[in-house]
Design an enzyme around this catalytic site. Structure first.
Site, PDB file in Angstrom:
ATOM      1  N   ASN A  18       1.538  -1.415   0.041  1.00  0.00           N
ATOM      2  CA  ASN A  18       0.045   0.157   0.075  1.00  0.00           C
ATOM      3  C   ASN A  18       1.036   1.176   0.351  1.00  0.00           C
ATOM      4  O   ASN A  18       0.939   2.548  -1.054  1.00  0.00           O
ATOM      5  CB  ASN A  18      -0.684   0.744   0.934  1.00  0.00           C
ATOM      6  CG  ASN A  18      -2.238  -0.849   1.066  1.00  0.00           C
ATOM      7  OD1 ASN A  18      -3.029  -0.768   0.337  1.00  0.00           O
ATOM      8  ND2 ASN A  18      -2.548  -1.816   1.649  1.00  0.00           N
ATOM      9  N   LEU A  32       1.009  -2.628  12.241  1.00  0.00           N
ATOM     10  CA  LEU A  32       0.197  -2.817  13.751  1.00  0.00           C
ATOM     11  C   LEU A  32      -0.131  -2.846  14.616  1.00  0.00           C
ATOM     12  O   LEU A  32       0.074  -3.624  15.417  1.00  0.00           O
ATOM     13  CB  LEU A  32       1.198  -4.441  13.091  1.00  0.00           C
ATOM     14  CG  LEU A  32       0.921  -5.439  12.246  1.00  0.00           C
ATOM     15  CD1 LEU A  32       2.149  -7.030  11.488  1.00  0.00           C
ATOM     16  CD2 LEU A  32      -0.656  -6.003  11.438  1.00  0.00           C
ATOM     17  N   LEU A  75      -1.486   0.593  18.417  1.00  0.00           N
ATOM     18  CA  LEU A  75      -2.146   1.051  17.809  1.00  0.00           C
ATOM     19  C   LEU A  75      -0.973   2.277  18.048  1.00  0.00           C
ATOM     20  O   LEU A  75      -0.033   2.720  18.679  1.00  0.00           O
ATOM     21  CB  LEU A  75      -2.421   1.021  19.463  1.00  0.00           C
ATOM     22  CG  LEU A  75      -3.763  -0.358  20.184  1.00  0.00           C
ATOM     23  CD1 LEU A  75      -4.116   0.032  21.272  1.00  0.00           C
ATOM     24  CD2 LEU A  75      -5.094  -0.011  18.613  1.00  0.00           C
ATOM     25  N   ASN A 114      -6.772   4.922   8.200  1.00  0.00           N
ATOM     26  CA  ASN A 114      -6.178   3.500   8.073  1.00  0.00           C
ATOM     27  C   ASN A 114      -6.791   3.070   7.289  1.00  0.00           C
ATOM     28  O   ASN A 114      -7.825   3.158   6.370  1.00  0.00           O
ATOM     29  CB  ASN A 114      -6.414   2.923   9.597  1.00  0.00           C
ATOM     30  CG  ASN A 114      -5.596   1.231   8.995  1.00  0.00           C
ATOM     31  OD1 ASN A 114      -4.543   0.955   9.489  1.00  0.00           O
ATOM     32  ND2 ASN A 114      -6.191  -0.240   9.776  1.00  0.00           N
ATOM     33  N   HIS A 150      -8.486  -0.894   6.159  1.00  0.00           N
ATOM     34  CA  HIS A 150      -8.414  -2.706   5.933  1.00  0.00           C
ATOM     35  C   HIS A 150      -9.144  -3.874   4.897  1.00  0.00           C
ATOM     36  O   HIS A 150      -9.385  -2.815   4.379  1.00  0.00           O
ATOM     37  CB  HIS A 150      -9.600  -2.293   7.603  1.00  0.00           C
ATOM     38  CG  HIS A 150      -9.947  -3.559   7.918  1.00  0.00           C
ATOM     39  ND1 HIS A 150      -8.996  -4.028   8.976  1.00  0.00           N
ATOM     40  CD2 HIS A 150     -10.864  -4.683   8.115  1.00  0.00           C
ATOM     41  CE1 HIS A 150      -9.412  -5.734   9.916  1.00  0.00           C
ATOM     42  NE2 HIS A 150     -10.651  -5.675   8.820  1.00  0.00           N
ATOM     43  N   ASP A 210      -9.541  -0.777  14.219  1.00  0.00           N
ATOM     44  CA  ASP A 210     -10.001  -0.882  13.333  1.00  0.00           C
ATOM     45  C   ASP A 210     -11.797  -0.078  13.947  1.00  0.00           C
ATOM     46  O   ASP A 210     -12.568  -0.322  13.322  1.00  0.00           O
ATOM     47  CB  ASP A 210     -10.910  -2.086  13.323  1.00  0.00           C
ATOM     48  CG  ASP A 210      -9.282  -2.562  12.641  1.00  0.00           C
ATOM     49  OD1 ASP A 210      -8.367  -2.183  11.697  1.00  0.00           O
ATOM     50  OD2 ASP A 210      -8.942  -4.048  12.845  1.00  0.00           O
ATOM     51  N   GLU A 230      -7.404  -2.247  -2.170  1.00  0.00           N
ATOM     52  CA  GLU A 230      -6.822  -1.220  -1.771  1.00  0.00           C
ATOM     53  C   GLU A 230      -5.968  -0.381  -2.545  1.00  0.00           C
ATOM     54  O   GLU A 230      -5.912   1.021  -1.871  1.00  0.00           O
ATOM     55  CB  GLU A 230      -5.715  -2.402  -0.446  1.00  0.00           C
ATOM     56  CG  GLU A 230      -6.463  -3.327   0.378  1.00  0.00           C
ATOM     57  CD  GLU A 230      -5.861  -4.124   1.038  1.00  0.00           C
ATOM     58  OE1 GLU A 230      -4.564  -3.257   1.540  1.00  0.00           O
ATOM     59  OE2 GLU A 230      -6.169  -5.138   1.564  1.00  0.00           O
TER      60      GLU A 230
END
Ligand code: GRF
Length: 225
Positions: free
Chosen positions: A15, A85, A87, A102, A104, A145, A174
């Site tokens: 990404n 990966l 917080l 973000n 997902h 999320d 994505e």
């Protein structure tokens, strides 16, 4: 003058690559800095371009303050999580409220939350019998999320899918949706609009309507919700 963003990554960085390629073709943002929490291929993608990548020990005391300092040193106005990966430290969540995105690989709130990343997301989607999965771009807060959803795009789940084949079909979307969302956020920030980018699902779109990339770009109209 483009808007400076930072990207945070922990993994392969495809990404990130899509974001950098979009920047090179012309975007309202530039990735001024990559921050990684471990040695990972994403770091190499940035370094190969001679661009700035910093590795930070997120477990160390004061890591949040150090990160906030790095972001301010690079004039960063928004943050893009690209396979990160962890917080985001609370100092940074607060300082960049509404300006951290973000991506997902499912349609949140389905198949999200702590521990739901990578292949696990697609294993869970297949196990559920879901006929549609997809991609979500959302604002980031201090929980996994859970921030407000900014944009979503569906991806069909086929009877013949394996986690890997579904992951590959989702990843293609994505790589289109994230740069478009990042560009829309940068355009909003450029004109002082602090609302998340507006995204409208193009009602009536069909697979025969032409290029997917064009349809996705067209769904962001630049004005906030
Ligand atoms: C992507 O599936 C993304 O949705 C999720 O983590 C994965 C990162 O892949 N947040 P890559 O590192 O961008 O290749």
């Amino acid at each position: 003058m483009s808007v400076a963003f930072a990207a945070f990554a922990s993994g392969s960085g495809t990404n990130l690559e899509a974001l950098l390629e979009r920047e090179e073709r012309g975007a309202a943002y530039r990735i001024a800095l990559l921050v990684v929490d471990r040695a990972c291929p994403a770091e190499g993608r940035m370094q190969r371009r001679g661009r700035m990548a910093a590795r930070l020990d997120f477990g160390a005391a004061g890591a949040g303050r150090e990160l906030a300092r790095l972001l301010s040193e690079h004039g960063v106005r928004g943050v893009l999580l690209a396979g990160f990966l962890r917080l985001v430290p609370s100092e940074v969540c607060r300082a960049f409220d509404g300006r951290i995105l973000n991506i997902h690989p499912a349609l949140l709130p389905a198949f999200g939350g702590k521990g739901m990343y990578g292949r696990r997301v697609h294993v869970a989607a297949l196990a559920s019998g879901a006929k549609i999965s997809g991609v979500t771009v959302h604002l980031v807060n201090e929980r996994y999320d859970e921030g407000r959803i900014v944009a979503q795009w569906p991806v069909p789940v086929l009877a013949s899918d394996t986690p890997d084949s579904l992951a590959a079909r989702v990843l293609e979307v994505e790589h289109l949706l994230y740069p478009a969302a990042a560009d829309a956020l940068a355009r909003s920030l450029e004109c002082g609009d602090m609302r998340p980018p507006a995204f409208r699902w193009p009602v009536g779109i069909s697979e025969t309507d032409g290029a997917l990339g064009q349809a996705i770009e067209g769904a962001f109209d630049g004005a906030g919700v």
